[in-house]
Motif scaffolding. Structure first.
Motif, PDB file in Angstrom:
ATOM      1  N   ALA A 119       6.095   0.805  -6.845  1.00 11.04           N
ATOM      2  CA  ALA A 119       6.251  -0.576  -7.303  1.00 11.04           C
ATOM      3  C   ALA A 119       4.871  -1.214  -7.412  1.00 11.04           C
ATOM      4  O   ALA A 119       3.973  -0.914  -6.617  1.00 11.04           O
ATOM      5  CB  ALA A 119       7.121  -1.365  -6.331  1.00 11.04           C
ATOM      6  N   LEU A 120       4.690  -2.059  -8.395  1.00 11.93           N
ATOM      7  CA  LEU A 120       3.398  -2.714  -8.637  1.00 11.93           C
ATOM      8  C   LEU A 120       3.500  -4.212  -8.362  1.00 11.93           C
ATOM      9  O   LEU A 120       4.585  -4.789  -8.464  1.00 11.93           O
ATOM     10  CB  LEU A 120       2.972  -2.467 -10.090  1.00 11.93           C
ATOM     11  CG  LEU A 120       2.795  -1.002 -10.501  1.00 11.93           C
ATOM     12  CD1 LEU A 120       2.407  -0.919 -11.970  1.00 11.93           C
ATOM     13  CD2 LEU A 120       1.759  -0.323  -9.635  1.00 11.93           C
ATOM     14  N   PRO A 121       2.381  -4.861  -8.046  1.00 11.60           N
ATOM     15  CA  PRO A 121       1.048  -4.289  -7.852  1.00 11.60           C
ATOM     16  C   PRO A 121       0.942  -3.586  -6.507  1.00 11.60           C
ATOM     17  O   PRO A 121       1.687  -3.891  -5.576  1.00 11.60           O
ATOM     18  CB  PRO A 121       0.146  -5.509  -7.911  1.00 11.60           C
ATOM     19  CG  PRO A 121       1.000  -6.606  -7.360  1.00 11.60           C
ATOM     20  CD  PRO A 121       2.384  -6.332  -7.858  1.00 11.60           C
ATOM     21  N   ALA A 122       0.005  -2.648  -6.395  1.00 13.45           N
ATOM     22  CA  ALA A 122      -0.164  -1.898  -5.146  1.00 13.45           C
ATOM     23  C   ALA A 122      -1.531  -1.242  -5.117  1.00 13.45           C
ATOM     24  O   ALA A 122      -2.186  -1.071  -6.146  1.00 13.45           O
ATOM     25  CB  ALA A 122       0.920  -0.835  -5.013  1.00 13.45           C
ATOM     26  N   SER A 123      -1.965  -0.895  -3.934  1.00 17.12           N
ATOM     27  CA  SER A 123      -3.132  -0.037  -3.771  1.00 17.12           C
ATOM     28  C   SER A 123      -2.662   1.291  -3.197  1.00 17.12           C
ATOM     29  O   SER A 123      -1.555   1.395  -2.657  1.00 17.12           O
ATOM     30  CB  SER A 123      -4.175  -0.705  -2.863  1.00 17.12           C
ATOM     31  OG  SER A 123      -3.629  -0.981  -1.584  1.00 17.12           O
ATOM     32  N   HIS A 124      -3.517   2.301  -3.309  1.00 14.20           N
ATOM     33  CA  HIS A 124      -3.121   3.653  -2.913  1.00 14.20           C
ATOM     34  C   HIS A 124      -4.181   4.263  -2.001  1.00 14.20           C
ATOM     35  O   HIS A 124      -5.385   4.183  -2.276  1.00 14.20           O
ATOM     36  CB  HIS A 124      -2.939   4.532  -4.152  1.00 14.20           C
ATOM     37  CG  HIS A 124      -1.888   4.042  -5.087  1.00 14.20           C
ATOM     38  ND1 HIS A 124      -0.612   4.556  -5.105  1.00 14.20           N
ATOM     39  CD2 HIS A 124      -1.912   3.050  -6.020  1.00 14.20           C
ATOM     40  CE1 HIS A 124       0.098   3.915  -6.026  1.00 14.20           C
ATOM     41  NE2 HIS A 124      -0.672   2.994  -6.592  1.00 14.20           N
ATOM     42  N   ALA A 125      -3.711   4.896  -0.929  1.00 16.60           N
ATOM     43  CA  ALA A 125      -4.585   5.611   0.006  1.00 16.60           C
ATOM     44  C   ALA A 125      -4.103   7.053   0.078  1.00 16.60           C
ATOM     45  O   ALA A 125      -2.902   7.306   0.191  1.00 16.60           O
ATOM     46  CB  ALA A 125      -4.542   4.963   1.383  1.00 16.60           C
ATOM     47  N   PRO A 148      -6.082   0.082  -7.296  1.00 16.88           N
ATOM     48  CA  PRO A 148      -7.088   0.492  -6.302  1.00 16.88           C
ATOM     49  C   PRO A 148      -6.714   1.817  -5.637  1.00 16.88           C
ATOM     50  O   PRO A 148      -5.552   2.035  -5.277  1.00 16.88           O
ATOM     51  CB  PRO A 148      -7.063  -0.655  -5.294  1.00 16.88           C
ATOM     52  CG  PRO A 148      -6.528  -1.825  -6.055  1.00 16.88           C
ATOM     53  CD  PRO A 148      -5.535  -1.256  -7.017  1.00 16.88           C
ATOM     54  N   LEU A 149      -7.699   2.692  -5.488  1.00 13.92           N
ATOM     55  CA  LEU A 149      -7.488   4.022  -4.919  1.00 13.92           C
ATOM     56  C   LEU A 149      -8.593   4.322  -3.923  1.00 13.92           C
ATOM     57  O   LEU A 149      -9.776   4.140  -4.216  1.00 13.92           O
ATOM     58  CB  LEU A 149      -7.489   5.077  -6.029  1.00 13.92           C
ATOM     59  CG  LEU A 149      -7.472   6.545  -5.596  1.00 13.92           C
ATOM     60  CD1 LEU A 149      -6.147   6.893  -4.922  1.00 13.92           C
ATOM     61  CD2 LEU A 149      -7.706   7.461  -6.801  1.00 13.92           C
ATOM     62  N   SER A 150      -8.217   4.788  -2.728  1.00 17.26           N
ATOM     63  CA  SER A 150      -9.196   5.219  -1.732  1.00 17.26           C
ATOM     64  C   SER A 150      -8.766   6.548  -1.140  1.00 17.26           C
ATOM     65  O   SER A 150      -7.575   6.820  -1.001  1.00 17.26           O
ATOM     66  CB  SER A 150      -9.360   4.164  -0.629  1.00 17.26           C
ATOM     67  OG  SER A 150      -8.115   3.877  -0.022  1.00 17.26           O
ATOM     68  N   VAL A 201       0.852  -1.189   0.000  1.00 17.59           N
ATOM     69  CA  VAL A 201       0.000   0.000   0.000  1.00 17.59           C
ATOM     70  C   VAL A 201       0.882   1.232   0.000  1.00 17.59           C
ATOM     71  O   VAL A 201       1.841   1.323   0.784  1.00 17.59           O
ATOM     72  CB  VAL A 201      -0.936   0.045   1.230  1.00 17.59           C
ATOM     73  CG1 VAL A 201      -1.875   1.238   1.132  1.00 17.59           C
ATOM     74  CG2 VAL A 201      -1.721  -1.253   1.365  1.00 17.59           C
ATOM     75  N   PHE A 202       0.551   2.188  -0.863  1.00 23.11           N
ATOM     76  CA  PHE A 202       1.238   3.476  -0.845  1.00 23.11           C
ATOM     77  C   PHE A 202       0.308   4.511  -0.220  1.00 23.11           C
ATOM     78  O   PHE A 202      -0.857   4.647  -0.629  1.00 23.11           O
ATOM     79  CB  PHE A 202       1.636   3.900  -2.258  1.00 23.11           C
ATOM     80  CG  PHE A 202       2.791   3.120  -2.808  1.00 23.11           C
ATOM     81  CD1 PHE A 202       4.095   3.458  -2.461  1.00 23.11           C
ATOM     82  CD2 PHE A 202       2.589   2.037  -3.632  1.00 23.11           C
ATOM     83  CE1 PHE A 202       5.166   2.723  -2.944  1.00 23.11           C
ATOM     84  CE2 PHE A 202       3.655   1.300  -4.128  1.00 23.11           C
ATOM     85  CZ  PHE A 202       4.947   1.642  -3.782  1.00 23.11           C
ATOM     86  N   GLY A 203       0.816   5.200   0.781  1.00 28.45           N
ATOM     87  CA  GLY A 203       0.062   6.262   1.432  1.00 28.45           C
ATOM     88  C   GLY A 203       0.558   7.608   0.959  1.00 28.45           C
ATOM     89  O   GLY A 203       1.760   7.886   1.005  1.00 28.45           O
ATOM     90  N   TRP A 204      -0.358   8.449   0.493  1.00 27.41           N
ATOM     91  CA  TRP A 204      -0.032   9.775  -0.032  1.00 27.41           C
ATOM     92  C   TRP A 204      -0.624  10.846   0.880  1.00 27.41           C
ATOM     93  O   TRP A 204      -1.801  10.787   1.229  1.00 27.41           O
ATOM     94  CB  TRP A 204      -0.619   9.971  -1.421  1.00 27.41           C
ATOM     95  CG  TRP A 204      -0.176   9.016  -2.473  1.00 27.41           C
ATOM     96  CD1 TRP A 204      -0.583   7.716  -2.635  1.00 27.41           C
ATOM     97  CD2 TRP A 204       0.723   9.287  -3.550  1.00 27.41           C
ATOM     98  NE1 TRP A 204       0.011   7.164  -3.739  1.00 27.41           N
ATOM     99  CE2 TRP A 204       0.828   8.104  -4.330  1.00 27.41           C
ATOM    100  CE3 TRP A 204       1.462  10.409  -3.937  1.00 27.41           C
ATOM    101  CZ2 TRP A 204       1.624   8.017  -5.467  1.00 27.41           C
ATOM    102  CZ3 TRP A 204       2.256  10.322  -5.074  1.00 27.41           C
ATOM    103  CH2 TRP A 204       2.339   9.135  -5.822  1.00 27.41           C
TER     104      TRP A 204
END
Length: 343
Positions: free
Chosen positions: A53-59, A92-94, A4-7
């Motif tokens: 890096a992939l695969p990943a989801s993003h928050a 995926p993006l939330s 998971v990447f947190g922005w």
């Protein structure tokens, strides 16, 4: 691997945290270009892409919607959400929306008030899940958040910036960008108390740099006079606040003046912290939990309040060399960890 990447999209920089299987892998901060245009956000996000890096989801959480390149918060939220939609593509993006939790991009734009500047809530929510009681103090470049945690819950009474300013849970005072004139109107110098200039000749970065507390990489912004950031140059800017030149006194005298201004800022934060501690009847055993690039303030505050100090970096699973940046970029870390657990 669950990645998971947190922005945390801020107006001056973006913070990006990489979480792998619940462990903090890396944290970086990327300055936005200093231009009065919306594309500064695009440029900073683009600079972060090689780190993905992939695969990943993003928050995602944000404060950049407050930038004056936008006409209002809803406009800013919509722009930043659309930017992230374009950036992550099919991944995926939330979007974090405080008490409302995570929202899909379309819903986030319809709930701009909840999404706007909710990054403090992400940090507080993670802290509350890992330490039942405390006073979270996130001291950054521009603001300081003071958030009571009780019985494993975020005990803040405000949600929006306006409400939090009213409740004393948000102070617009930080360790870098805050003008010195915002923390005091007069100062002692050579046996006299004199008024200071109501002008942005110096900032708290100069103060804390001279006091010896500011981390060397915590101030990526141009100085008030566009000059360098040596102790002598900071002293010159501080002298201007008194209508003087640095040559009128020894460096030790300017350092003493800096410490006076530093104490003025700390006193304001302490006063607010005591009010919140009384308001929410925080237990004497509840620690001060520090986050942000200015969490040296939280350490001093803990001493003044007679409470123990707990660092945000000690509440997360991260390599020792990553904990410092993780604590500075707590909202990015928090939003990724919360999203990774489906909370």
């Amino acid at each position: 691997m669950n990645r998971v990447f947190g922005w945390d999209l801020g107006g001056a920089n973006i913070k990006l945290a990489s979480i792998e299987d619940g462990r903090v892998a890396s944290v970086v901060q990327i300055p936005c270009p200093i231009i009065p245009e919306r594309r500064k956000f695009d440029a900073a996000v683009e600079a972060a892409l090689p780190l993905i890096a992939l695969p990943a989801s993003h928050a995602v959480t944000m404060t950049g919607e407050l930038s004056d390149v936008f006409g209002g918060r809803a406009e800013g939220v919509a722009y930043l959400v659309d930017l992230m939609v374009r950036t992550v593509g099919a991944q995926p993006l939330s979007i974090y929306a405080g008490e409302a939790g995570f929202l899909a991009s379309g819903d986030a734009k319809r709930h701009a008030i909840e999404v706007a500047s909710a990054n403090w809530h992400a940090t507080a929510s993670l802290v509350a899940r890992r330490h039942a009681d405390g006073l979270l103090v996130d001291a950054g470049t521009t603001t300081t958040d003071l958030i009571p945690i009780k019985a494993g819950k975020v005990a803040a009474r405000g949600a929006t910036d306006a409400e939090r300013l009213t409740e004393g849970e948000l102070l617009y005072t930080g360790v870098v960008r805050t003008p010195v004139m915002a923390v005091a109107h007069s100062a002692p110098f050579r046996g006299r108390v004199q008024k200071i200039a109501a002008e942005r000749f110096a900032t708290m970065a100069d103060v804390w740099r001279l006091a010896g507390d500011l981390p060397g990489d915590a101030d990526p912004y141009p100085a008030a006079d566009q000059r360098g950031k040596s102790p002598a140059e900071s002293a010159g800017r501080l002298a201007r606040m008194l209508g003087r030149d640095a040559s009128e006194a020894e460096l030790a005298e300017w350092i003493a003046l800096a410490r006076y201004f530093a104490d003025c800022q700390l006193a304001e934060i302490e006063h607010t912290a005591r009010n919140l501690s009384e308001r929410d009847a925080l237990s004497p055993d509840a620690p001060v939990i520090g986050a942000g690039c200015g969490r040296f303030i939280a350490r001093r505050l803990a001493e003044r309040l007679g409470r123990r100090y707990l660092d945000f970096g000690d509440l997360i699973d991260a390599p020792p060399e990553t904990r410092e940046m993780a604590a500075r970029c707590a909202p990015a870390v928090a939003v990724a960890l919360l999203a990774g657990k489906g909370e």
